[in-house]
Write a protein that holds these residues in place. Structure first.
Motif, PDB file in Angstrom:
ATOM      1  N   GLN A 108      36.241  38.895   1.614  1.00 44.18           N
ATOM      2  CA  GLN A 108      37.291  38.994   1.383  1.00 44.18           C
ATOM      3  C   GLN A 108      36.917  37.278   1.468  1.00 44.18           C
ATOM      4  O   GLN A 108      37.363  36.066   0.590  1.00 44.18           O
ATOM      5  CB  GLN A 108      38.611  38.432   2.386  1.00 44.18           C
ATOM      6  N   GLY A 109      36.422  36.881   2.520  1.00 39.63           N
ATOM      7  CA  GLY A 109      35.786  35.652   2.331  1.00 39.63           C
ATOM      8  C   GLY A 109      35.209  34.772   1.551  1.00 39.63           C
ATOM      9  O   GLY A 109      35.354  34.160   1.326  1.00 39.63           O
ATOM     10  N   VAL A 110      34.057  35.816   0.873  1.00 44.08           N
ATOM     11  CA  VAL A 110      33.694  35.657  -0.190  1.00 44.08           C
ATOM     12  C   VAL A 110      34.066  35.580  -1.350  1.00 44.08           C
ATOM     13  O   VAL A 110      33.872  34.491  -1.758  1.00 44.08           O
ATOM     14  CB  VAL A 110      32.083  36.916  -0.033  1.00 44.08           C
ATOM     15  N   GLN A 111      34.988  36.021  -1.501  1.00 46.65           N
ATOM     16  CA  GLN A 111      35.592  36.142  -2.491  1.00 46.65           C
ATOM     17  C   GLN A 111      37.133  34.667  -2.528  1.00 46.65           C
ATOM     18  O   GLN A 111      37.129  33.579  -3.730  1.00 46.65           O
ATOM     19  CB  GLN A 111      36.860  37.372  -2.754  1.00 46.65           C
ATOM     20  N   ASP A 112      37.298  34.624  -1.364  1.00 45.61           N
ATOM     21  CA  ASP A 112      38.143  33.126  -0.956  1.00 45.61           C
ATOM     22  C   ASP A 112      37.015  32.062  -0.849  1.00 45.61           C
ATOM     23  O   ASP A 112      37.620  31.198  -2.819  1.00 45.61           O
ATOM     24  CB  ASP A 112      38.625  33.612   0.444  1.00 45.61           C
ATOM     25  N   ALA A 113      36.128  31.699  -0.637  1.00 44.10           N
ATOM     26  CA  ALA A 113      35.017  30.534  -1.272  1.00 44.10           C
ATOM     27  C   ALA A 113      34.748  30.496  -2.215  1.00 44.10           C
ATOM     28  O   ALA A 113      34.874  29.020  -3.245  1.00 44.10           O
ATOM     29  CB  ALA A 113      34.415  30.636  -0.224  1.00 44.10           C
ATOM     30  N   ALA A 114      33.925  31.622  -3.234  1.00 45.81           N
ATOM     31  CA  ALA A 114      34.059  32.009  -4.385  1.00 45.81           C
ATOM     32  C   ALA A 114      34.950  31.188  -5.225  1.00 45.81           C
ATOM     33  O   ALA A 114      34.784  29.931  -6.182  1.00 45.81           O
ATOM     34  CB  ALA A 114      33.705  33.019  -4.858  1.00 45.81           C
ATOM     35  N   HIS A 115      35.848  31.826  -5.013  1.00 50.70           N
ATOM     36  CA  HIS A 115      37.014  31.464  -5.685  1.00 50.70           C
ATOM     37  C   HIS A 115      37.508  29.673  -6.242  1.00 50.70           C
ATOM     38  O   HIS A 115      37.966  29.271  -6.682  1.00 50.70           O
ATOM     39  CB  HIS A 115      38.734  32.016  -5.813  1.00 50.70           C
ATOM     40  N   GLN A 319      32.406  36.732  13.770  1.00 51.99           N
ATOM     41  CA  GLN A 319      34.121  35.491  12.666  1.00 51.99           C
ATOM     42  C   GLN A 319      32.795  36.149  11.263  1.00 51.99           C
ATOM     43  O   GLN A 319      33.123  35.176   9.851  1.00 51.99           O
ATOM     44  CB  GLN A 319      33.581  33.830  12.721  1.00 51.99           C
ATOM     45  N   THR A 320      34.075  37.041  10.541  1.00 52.48           N
ATOM     46  CA  THR A 320      33.239  37.804   9.718  1.00 52.48           C
ATOM     47  C   THR A 320      34.189  37.139   8.321  1.00 52.48           C
ATOM     48  O   THR A 320      33.625  37.241   7.564  1.00 52.48           O
ATOM     49  CB  THR A 320      33.442  39.025   9.316  1.00 52.48           C
ATOM     50  N   TYR A 321      35.797  36.396   8.462  1.00 56.33           N
ATOM     51  CA  TYR A 321      35.948  35.916   6.470  1.00 56.33           C
ATOM     52  C   TYR A 321      34.742  34.705   7.358  1.00 56.33           C
ATOM     53  O   TYR A 321      34.153  34.637   6.220  1.00 56.33           O
ATOM     54  CB  TYR A 321      37.408  35.824   7.471  1.00 56.33           C
TER      55      TYR A 321
END
Length: 363
Positions: A108-115, A319-321
């Motif tokens: 989720q953290g990867v997707q949000d930062a990429a978006h 802090q996984t996200y």
């Protein structure tokens, strides 16, 4: 009669072709920036500034552009964006086990930062297999991704990952480092985190503490923190018989724990991953061992449902996200600055005290 049948057959074929061509010509034209600009009543130059998240656009104009783009179903021209940016708008992400709750928040953290950076993600699951991670890497290379974020398998995958670097593919390692590979890495501070968890048990009076560590880089680092906690507390180094190698899967750790309890059991257990913790809790339940009354428990990795278990366990929360989002930041910086020095980001962990460690019993 035969000639009529042939005529009818040809007529049907002609009619079918006619329908095909009619359908083909009825396809709507592609929506462009100019269409969005006219609908929003702004200049064509304003549309890409809004869609590229530039801060120089007034709020009311931004809202009009976004509404117009949504109404018209505008899709950016990926080829044009690639030319402007100098790279693809797609990043590759390879995780070790998509079913592991640890990686859900990371993804989720990867997707949000990429978006936020107008980038898209292709997600692959290696299932902790070096063969599969090599295949995933080959597929992502064929897709011309701008860069890769990779969770290495327990074997490290040095050859596969070094080959990516040698072919000038930007790379960030996530969660686990790889010995000998000079690459940007984002991970938890495993040594300090494990040390904090074991020190907590020592302060509660536990002395015969067992540790269960998967044979992966993070497990070995957490084992180092386990030893350090004893030394820092002025205690002898822990008995080797209490530092056990467990599987990174729950079942393997469950079997290790049952064997541990069959002998001279410890008074506390430190588990190095969330799945190891689940294996330990299952074994304790089946053997009728209470926590913390019989054995105190602290586990590395917090889970959203940790409070709901029959033993709400004390955990070291990663802090996984943020880990996932930071990996995207490091990768985009690597894409823009390919010659910069590599960086290792170690994120601190937080001790979440619940019932299993026994702290509440001493109050």
């Amino acid at each position: 009669m035969k000639s009529f049948s042939r005529y009818a057959s040809r007529l049907n074929l002609f009619q079918n072709k006619t329908v095909f061509y009619k359908r083909k010509t009825s396809i709507l034209p592609r929506v462009t920036i100019q269409h969005v600009a006219r609908r929003a009543n702004v200049s064509p130059a304003t549309v890409p500034r809004v869609l590229n998240h530039k801060a120089t656009v007034a709020t009311h104009l931004r809202e009009r552009v976004l509404a117009a783009a949504d109404e018209l179903g505008y899709m950016p021209d990926r080829a044009a964006r690639r030319l402007r940016a100098g790279h693809s708008d797609v990043l590759g992400l390879i995780v070790g086990d998509i079913q592991n709750p640890h990686f859900v928040s990371v993804i989720q953290g990867v997707q949000d930062a990429a978006h936020q950076r107008n980038m898209n993600i292709i997600l692959c699951d290696s299932d902790e297999s070096s063969e599969r991670i090599a295949r995933n890497a080959a597929v992502l290379r064929a897709e011309s991704v701008a860069g890769l974020i990779v969770v290495p398998t327990p074997s490290g995958d040095y050859d596969t990952l070094k080959s990516l670097q040698d072919n000038n593919i930007p790379l960030v390692l996530l969660d686990r480092p790889v010995n000998g590979l000079n690459a940007d890495t984002v991970m938890s501070d495993n040594v300090a985190g494990a040390c904090t968890g074991v020190q907590h048990l020592i302060k509660l009076g536990r002395r015969r503490i067992a540790g269960i560590f998967p044979d992966i880089q993070t497990g070995r680092q957490r084992r180092e923190g386990f030893i350090k906690a004893h030394i820092d507390a002025g205690l002898p180094a822990p008995d080797e018989s209490l530092m056990l190698v467990g599987s990174y899967r729950a079942q393997g750790s469950y079997e290790v724990v049952r064997a541990l309890f069959a002998g001279n059991p410890p008074d506390a257990i430190f588990t190095a991953t969330n799945l190891v913790t689940l294996g330990v809790i299952r074994a304790m339940r089946e053997l009728g061992i209470r926590s913390p009354q019989d054995i105190a428990l602290v586990g590395f990795d917090d889970m959203p449902w940790a409070d709901e278990l029959f033993i709400p366990y004390t955990a070291l929360a990663q802090q996984t996200y943020r880990m996932g989002a930071t990996a995207v930041e490091r990768l985009m910086d690597r894409i823009d600055n390919p010659r910069r020095d590599t960086q290792v980001v170690r994120l601190p962990v937080e001790l979440i005290i619940r019932d299993s460690c026994g702290a509440k019993l001493t109050r």
